[in-house]
Design a protein around this motif. Structure first.
Motif, PDB file in Angstrom:
ATOM      1  N   ASP A 544     -92.360 -38.381   0.829  1.00 55.52           N
ATOM      2  CA  ASP A 544     -93.102 -37.239   1.345  1.00 55.52           C
ATOM      3  C   ASP A 544     -93.111 -36.123   0.291  1.00 55.52           C
ATOM      4  O   ASP A 544     -92.101 -35.868  -0.376  1.00 55.52           O
ATOM      5  N   THR A 545     -94.248 -35.452   0.146  1.00 49.66           N
ATOM      6  CA  THR A 545     -94.366 -34.395  -0.862  1.00 49.66           C
ATOM      7  C   THR A 545     -93.308 -33.320  -0.682  1.00 49.66           C
ATOM      8  O   THR A 545     -92.718 -32.818  -1.651  1.00 49.66           O
ATOM      9  N   SER A 546     -93.035 -32.956   0.539  1.00 51.96           N
ATOM     10  CA  SER A 546     -92.023 -31.931   0.792  1.00 51.96           C
ATOM     11  C   SER A 546     -90.663 -32.352   0.260  1.00 51.96           C
ATOM     12  O   SER A 546     -89.892 -31.525  -0.241  1.00 51.96           O
ATOM     13  N   MET A 547     -90.349 -33.679   0.327  1.00 52.69           N
ATOM     14  CA  MET A 547     -89.076 -34.156  -0.194  1.00 52.69           C
ATOM     15  C   MET A 547     -89.023 -34.029  -1.716  1.00 52.69           C
ATOM     16  O   MET A 547     -87.974 -33.693  -2.286  1.00 52.69           O
ATOM     17  N   LEU A 548     -90.136 -34.302  -2.392  1.00 50.13           N
ATOM     18  CA  LEU A 548     -90.167 -34.111  -3.837  1.00 50.13           C
ATOM     19  C   LEU A 548     -89.913 -32.649  -4.201  1.00 50.13           C
ATOM     20  O   LEU A 548     -89.183 -32.340  -5.153  1.00 50.13           O
ATOM     21  N   LEU A 549     -90.526 -31.763  -3.427  1.00 49.37           N
ATOM     22  CA  LEU A 549     -90.337 -30.337  -3.686  1.00 49.37           C
ATOM     23  C   LEU A 549     -88.912 -29.901  -3.337  1.00 49.37           C
ATOM     24  O   LEU A 549     -88.328 -29.053  -4.022  1.00 49.37           O
ATOM     25  N   ASP A 550     -88.346 -30.482  -2.287  1.00 51.68           N
ATOM     26  CA  ASP A 550     -86.952 -30.181  -1.939  1.00 51.68           C
ATOM     27  C   ASP A 550     -86.015 -30.593  -3.066  1.00 51.68           C
ATOM     28  O   ASP A 550     -85.045 -29.891  -3.381  1.00 51.68           O
ATOM     29  N   TYR A 551     -86.288 -31.766  -3.647  1.00 52.48           N
ATOM     30  CA  TYR A 551     -85.450 -32.230  -4.752  1.00 52.48           C
ATOM     31  C   TYR A 551     -85.525 -31.271  -5.933  1.00 52.48           C
ATOM     32  O   TYR A 551     -84.510 -30.974  -6.587  1.00 52.48           O
ATOM     33  N   THR A 552     -86.715 -30.756  -6.206  1.00 54.83           N
ATOM     34  CA  THR A 552     -86.867 -29.767  -7.271  1.00 54.83           C
ATOM     35  C   THR A 552     -86.028 -28.535  -6.970  1.00 54.83           C
ATOM     36  O   THR A 552     -85.379 -27.964  -7.858  1.00 54.83           O
ATOM     37  N   ALA A 553     -86.013 -28.123  -5.707  1.00 53.68           N
ATOM     38  CA  ALA A 553     -85.242 -26.942  -5.319  1.00 53.68           C
ATOM     39  C   ALA A 553     -83.746 -27.148  -5.525  1.00 53.68           C
ATOM     40  O   ALA A 553     -83.010 -26.206  -5.843  1.00 53.68           O
ATOM     41  N   ILE A 554     -83.275 -28.368  -5.345  1.00 53.84           N
ATOM     42  CA  ILE A 554     -81.859 -28.670  -5.546  1.00 53.84           C
ATOM     43  C   ILE A 554     -81.455 -28.416  -6.993  1.00 53.84           C
ATOM     44  O   ILE A 554     -80.307 -28.054  -7.280  1.00 53.84           O
ATOM     45  N   ARG A 555     -82.390 -28.550  -7.912  1.00 46.80           N
ATOM     46  CA  ARG A 555     -82.098 -28.372  -9.334  1.00 46.80           C
ATOM     47  C   ARG A 555     -82.097 -26.907  -9.770  1.00 46.80           C
ATOM     48  O   ARG A 555     -81.792 -26.602 -10.928  1.00 46.80           O
ATOM     49  N   LEU A 556     -82.432 -25.980  -8.871  1.00 42.97           N
ATOM     50  CA  LEU A 556     -82.556 -24.575  -9.244  1.00 42.97           C
ATOM     51  C   LEU A 556     -81.200 -23.977  -9.595  1.00 42.97           C
ATOM     52  O   LEU A 556     -80.255 -24.031  -8.810  1.00 42.97           O
ATOM     53  N   ASN A 557     -81.109 -23.392 -10.779  1.00 43.83           N
ATOM     54  CA  ASN A 557     -79.895 -22.710 -11.216  1.00 43.83           C
ATOM     55  C   ASN A 557     -79.927 -21.273 -10.688  1.00 43.83           C
ATOM     56  O   ASN A 557     -80.801 -20.502 -11.065  1.00 43.83           O
ATOM     57  N   PRO A 558     -78.986 -20.886  -9.817  1.00 39.82           N
ATOM     58  CA  PRO A 558     -79.081 -19.565  -9.171  1.00 39.82           C
ATOM     59  C   PRO A 558     -78.933 -18.397 -10.139  1.00 39.82           C
ATOM     60  O   PRO A 558     -79.528 -17.336  -9.928  1.00 39.82           O
ATOM     61  N   GLU A 559     -78.132 -18.571 -11.207  1.00 38.30           N
ATOM     62  CA  GLU A 559     -77.977 -17.482 -12.170  1.00 38.30           C
ATOM     63  C   GLU A 559     -79.289 -17.243 -12.925  1.00 38.30           C
ATOM     64  O   GLU A 559     -79.698 -16.099 -13.150  1.00 38.30           O
ATOM     65  N   LYS A 560     -79.936 -18.334 -13.295  1.00 40.92           N
ATOM     66  CA  LYS A 560     -81.207 -18.194 -14.020  1.00 40.92           C
ATOM     67  C   LYS A 560     -82.303 -17.619 -13.121  1.00 40.92           C
ATOM     68  O   LYS A 560     -83.231 -16.976 -13.601  1.00 40.92           O
ATOM     69  N   ALA A 561     -82.183 -17.884 -11.821  1.00 36.64           N
ATOM     70  CA  ALA A 561     -83.220 -17.430 -10.884  1.00 36.64           C
ATOM     71  C   ALA A 561     -82.918 -16.066 -10.281  1.00 36.64           C
ATOM     72  O   ALA A 561     -83.734 -15.528  -9.526  1.00 36.64           O
ATOM     73  N   ALA A 562     -81.776 -15.496 -10.614  1.00 37.19           N
ATOM     74  CA  ALA A 562     -81.345 -14.238  -9.980  1.00 37.19           C
ATOM     75  C   ALA A 562     -82.397 -13.135 -10.144  1.00 37.19           C
ATOM     76  O   ALA A 562     -82.872 -12.859 -11.247  1.00 37.19           O
ATOM     77  N   GLY A 563     -82.760 -12.531  -9.034  1.00 37.73           N
ATOM     78  CA  GLY A 563     -83.682 -11.402  -9.041  1.00 37.73           C
ATOM     79  C   GLY A 563     -85.138 -11.766  -9.224  1.00 37.73           C
ATOM     80  O   GLY A 563     -86.009 -10.894  -9.206  1.00 37.73           O
ATOM     81  N   LYS A 564     -85.448 -13.060  -9.406  1.00 37.27           N
ATOM     82  CA  LYS A 564     -86.827 -13.486  -9.637  1.00 37.27           C
ATOM     83  C   LYS A 564     -87.525 -13.788  -8.302  1.00 37.27           C
ATOM     84  O   LYS A 564     -86.923 -14.363  -7.390  1.00 37.27           O
ATOM     85  N   VAL A 565     -88.804 -13.415  -8.222  1.00 36.22           N
ATOM     86  CA  VAL A 565     -89.636 -13.703  -7.048  1.00 36.22           C
ATOM     87  C   VAL A 565     -90.929 -14.335  -7.555  1.00 36.22           C
ATOM     88  O   VAL A 565     -91.660 -13.728  -8.352  1.00 36.22           O
ATOM     89  N   ILE A 566     -91.192 -15.552  -7.111  1.00 36.56           N
ATOM     90  CA  ILE A 566     -92.396 -16.281  -7.535  1.00 36.56           C
ATOM     91  C   ILE A 566     -92.979 -16.985  -6.320  1.00 36.56           C
ATOM     92  O   ILE A 566     -92.235 -17.593  -5.532  1.00 36.56           O
ATOM     93  N   THR A 567     -94.289 -16.928  -6.178  1.00 37.15           N
ATOM     94  CA  THR A 567     -94.984 -17.647  -5.119  1.00 37.15           C
ATOM     95  C   THR A 567     -96.093 -18.487  -5.745  1.00 37.15           C
ATOM     96  O   THR A 567     -96.897 -17.975  -6.539  1.00 37.15           O
ATOM     97  N   ILE A 568     -96.109 -19.777  -5.403  1.00 40.36           N
ATOM     98  CA  ILE A 568     -97.083 -20.711  -5.976  1.00 40.36           C
ATOM     99  C   ILE A 568     -97.779 -21.460  -4.845  1.00 40.36           C
ATOM    100  O   ILE A 568     -97.123 -21.982  -3.934  1.00 40.36           O
ATOM    101  N   ASN A 569     -99.093 -21.526  -4.906  1.00 42.21           N
ATOM    102  CA  ASN A 569     -99.871 -22.396  -4.018  1.00 42.21           C
ATOM    103  C   ASN A 569    -100.093 -23.731  -4.719  1.00 42.21           C
ATOM    104  O   ASN A 569    -100.569 -23.777  -5.855  1.00 42.21           O
TER     105      ASN A 569
END
Length: 663
Positions: A544-569
């Motif tokens: 399922d596409t949502s599962m692929l996107l969930d897997y991508t989210a698991i790889r997110l490094n919280p320190e690198k993402a700190a304070g960032k806001v991004i929205t993608i369609n």
């Protein structure tokens, strides 16, 4: 998404390395204490009862061709039973192998084409699992086409060499583990499925379970699987002898063709090519999606993998969600009630069948009682205030169950199944507040070593304990020294010696493999060898596409993402799916729909997205395709990709893992 590797069913992936790049290990012999411990098994268990050997060889039509060696189209060996032929060369177990496990592996090694009864055949030991063939009026029904296309094709070719070459009219997937469907393209063409010539029958929930169980924690499971299956150990009496459930796992091409017909309820019936099947749903037993069935004309029951010739796992040591032993027991009870009156054969997806009404009922009932006993005794003692460690030491099968060969712990074990059952109901916390927030392993180890008088004092005492055969304690206390100072060679070697003796004594194949692999890595270090990309195209397409996107989210490094806001369609142009990805508070969420105020929008075919995940192309190259449209701030996408971690495969297990670096 450049560099993404999805680890699907990775407990099967690492045998790619097995037997080709083996560590330079110089194992010790069995100690006198291990020899004595192993000799005791000959007095405890009913070795004089050899009915299993008669059953395991009954009905042999032909042995596996090419001495049990199967190759792929390029000549690469994907299955090699010659490496394990030493198991059959001596009846008496070596001093370095538990006699009960040795007996099991001698039985498992009985391979070839077998006639179970008229119209029912099995190919055994051509892979971890069995492939079963039932002859219909005009064609054949293939049940569980192994792990790899190469082994499945070889199994079917062996059948056709000795039986009429009728077409495949149906394929069963008994449950959602890859050793029961991965070779499907080796026996049928998907066009025949689309044209309605071949049905694929599976339990409801199969597809989701098949593609999801090992996705999110796949890298960790894969690494641990190198221990569980002994993939880095040389096959030998002092190394890998098998996994209890089977010898090992094939390393060919994994495929999947989605089911055409789902079994949705117990009692559902289906007539297939002149044979009458009745089904029983068994979800959340050995697999999230599993089914049993009965063939009226053959008087034959299959309980899938819920009743084999071993106590199975309610928790697998490679890591997975805990299974429900109470439900498992009840499904077996229901199987007896539904079909036990007339049944004469019980055949499984591993091991050999049993024949005769009384033997069928005994095996089903023993398994039913065993899983029920584990469930109930764990809860009885938990309700008396005992902790998981205490309960696991106290729960033992009663004599009749303990003497039943098919419930011995060759794959699962009472000990680790009991601990899993505790966690299933009560979670990891045992209620003692001292255990609520313990120090992490390295910090705790340093304090243990300090409090116990230093490393040398501990090792002096531990070596005396080793001489007494207290291997469990030596491994436990020595582990503190290793984690306090991984460079302490004396500590590493002593713990390795203790683990090795525990491995020689283990009745469970996975326990043996864990112990011996740990010993090997303590002695030789972690060898960072090439790892296969196990994301099979059929599996990626089914996710399922949502599962692929969930897997991508698991790889997110919280320190690198700190304070960032991004929205993608994200719009998938070939499936009409639309998703929103939102990065906020170092968490990457996804939802169906479209955001009014997105930083950028991407239109891309799902097929091209699949190629990115399969590493057949990079996202940068994909974005250059005429099939892709990007509107908005493309830099935001690259920023997001820069926040994703790549998981190291060869992380440490028996020595401390490297601390995370914060950037």
């Amino acid at each position: 998404m450049k560099g993404i590797r999805l680890f699907f069913f990775i407990w099967l992936a690492i045998p790619f390395l097995s037997n080709t790049t083996l560590a330079n290990v110089s194992p010790n012999p069995a100690s006198d204490i291990t020899k004595a411990a192993n000799a005791q098994w000959l007095k405890i268990l009913p070795f004089a009862n050899e009915q299993d050997f008669k059953d395991a060889t009954k009905g042999l039509v032909a042995p596996l061709p090419n001495n049990g060696i199967i190759k792929d189209a390029k000549g690469r060996v994907v299955w090699n039973m010659q490496l394990f032929k030493f198991v059959l060369e001596q009846k008496k177990s070596p001093e370095t192998v538990n006699p009960s496990l040795w007996r099991q592996m001698q039985l498992v090694m009985q391979g070839g084409l077998f006639k179970v009864c008229d119209r029912l055949y099995q190919i055994r030991n051509a892979d971890l699992s069995n492939m079963t063939i039932i002859e219909g009026d005009t064609g054949i029904i293939v049940i569980d086409p192994l792990i790899s296309t190469e082994t499945a094709k070889a199994a079917l070719d062996l059948y056709y060499a000795h039986r009429p070459k009728k077409p495949v009219v149906a394929v069963f997937y008994s449950h959602s583990h890859v050793d029961h469907y991965g070779g499907v393209r080796g026996i049928i063409d998907e066009k025949d499925v689309r044209d309605g010539k071949v049905k694929i029958i599976a339990p409801e929930g199969f597809t989701e379970a098949a593609v999801s169980e090992n996705l999110y924690a796949g890298n960790a499971m894969s690494r641990r699987a190198t221990y569980m299956y002994g993939n880095m150990l040389p096959p030998s009496p002092q190394g890998q002898v098998g996994a209890g459930l089977g010898t090992t796992t094939s390393t060919g091409t994994i495929t999947l063709i989605l089911p055409t017909d789902l079994i949705k309820e117990t009692g559902q019936k289906m007539s297939i090519d002149g044979l009458d099947f009745e089904f029983l749903m068994a979800p959340d037993s050995e697999a999230p999606a599993e089914m049993h069935w009965y063939v009226k004309q053959l008087k034959a029951i299959s309980a899938a993998e819920n009743c084999t010739h071993t106590l199975h796992n309610t928790y697998t040591l490679r890591g997975a969600k805990i299974r429900n032993p109470l439900a498992w027991s009840k499904y077996l009870n229901e199987t007896i009630q539904l079909w036990g009156k007339d049944a004469e054969i019980l055949y499984g997806m591993h091991h050999w069948p049993v024949w005769g009404h009384d033997a069928v009922i005994e095996n089903l009932a023993m398994a039913r009682d065993g899983y029920r006993y584990i469930n109930d005794q764990t809860l009885r003692l938990a309700n008396m205030g005992y902790t998981p460690d205490q309960i696991a030491e106290q729960v033992h099968f009663p004599e009749k169950l303990a003497q039943h060969w098919a419930m011995r712990g060759y794959y699962g074990s009472v000990y680790h199944n009991v601990k899993a059952t505790y966690v299933f109901y009560l979670g990891w916390f045992d209620g003692n507040p001292s255990n609520l927030h313990v120090l992490p392993p390295v910090e705790a180890a340093k304090k243990y070593v300090e409090y116990m008088g230093g490393a040398q004092e501990i090792l002096t005492k531990a070596r005396k304990a080793y001489e007494k055969g207290e291997y469990r304690w030596v491994a436990e206390v020595g582990n503190h020294v290793v984690f306090a100072d991984p460079s302490n060679e004396e500590a590493r070697m002593l713990v390795a010696d203790a683990l090795e003796q525990l491995g020689y004594q283990a009745e469970s194949g996975p326990w043996r493999n864990f112990y011996l692999t740990g010993a090997q890595e303590l002695r030789n270090g972690v060898k960072e060898l090439p790892t296969p990309n196990t994301a099979a195209p059929d599996i990626i397409k089914a996710v399922d596409t949502s599962m692929l996107l969930d897997y991508t989210a698991i790889r997110l490094n919280p320190e690198k993402a700190a304070g960032k806001v991004i929205t993608i369609n994200l719009a998938l142009t070939d499936s009409s799916e639309k998703y929103v990805l939102e990065l906020r508070n170092s968490a990457l969420s996804n939802r169906i729909g479209t955001a009014d105020k997105a930083d950028l929008s991407i239109d891309i075919p799902r097929a091209l997205l699949n190629n990115v995940f399969l590493q057949e192309t990079t996202l940068d190259d994909a974005l250059k395709s005429k099939e892709v449209t990007v509107r908005g701030d493309e830099k935001k996408l690259h920023d997001l990709l820069g926040m994703l971690d790549n998981f190291p495969f060869w992380f440490n297990i028996v020595t401390p893992n490297k601390p995370l670096s914060k950037k």
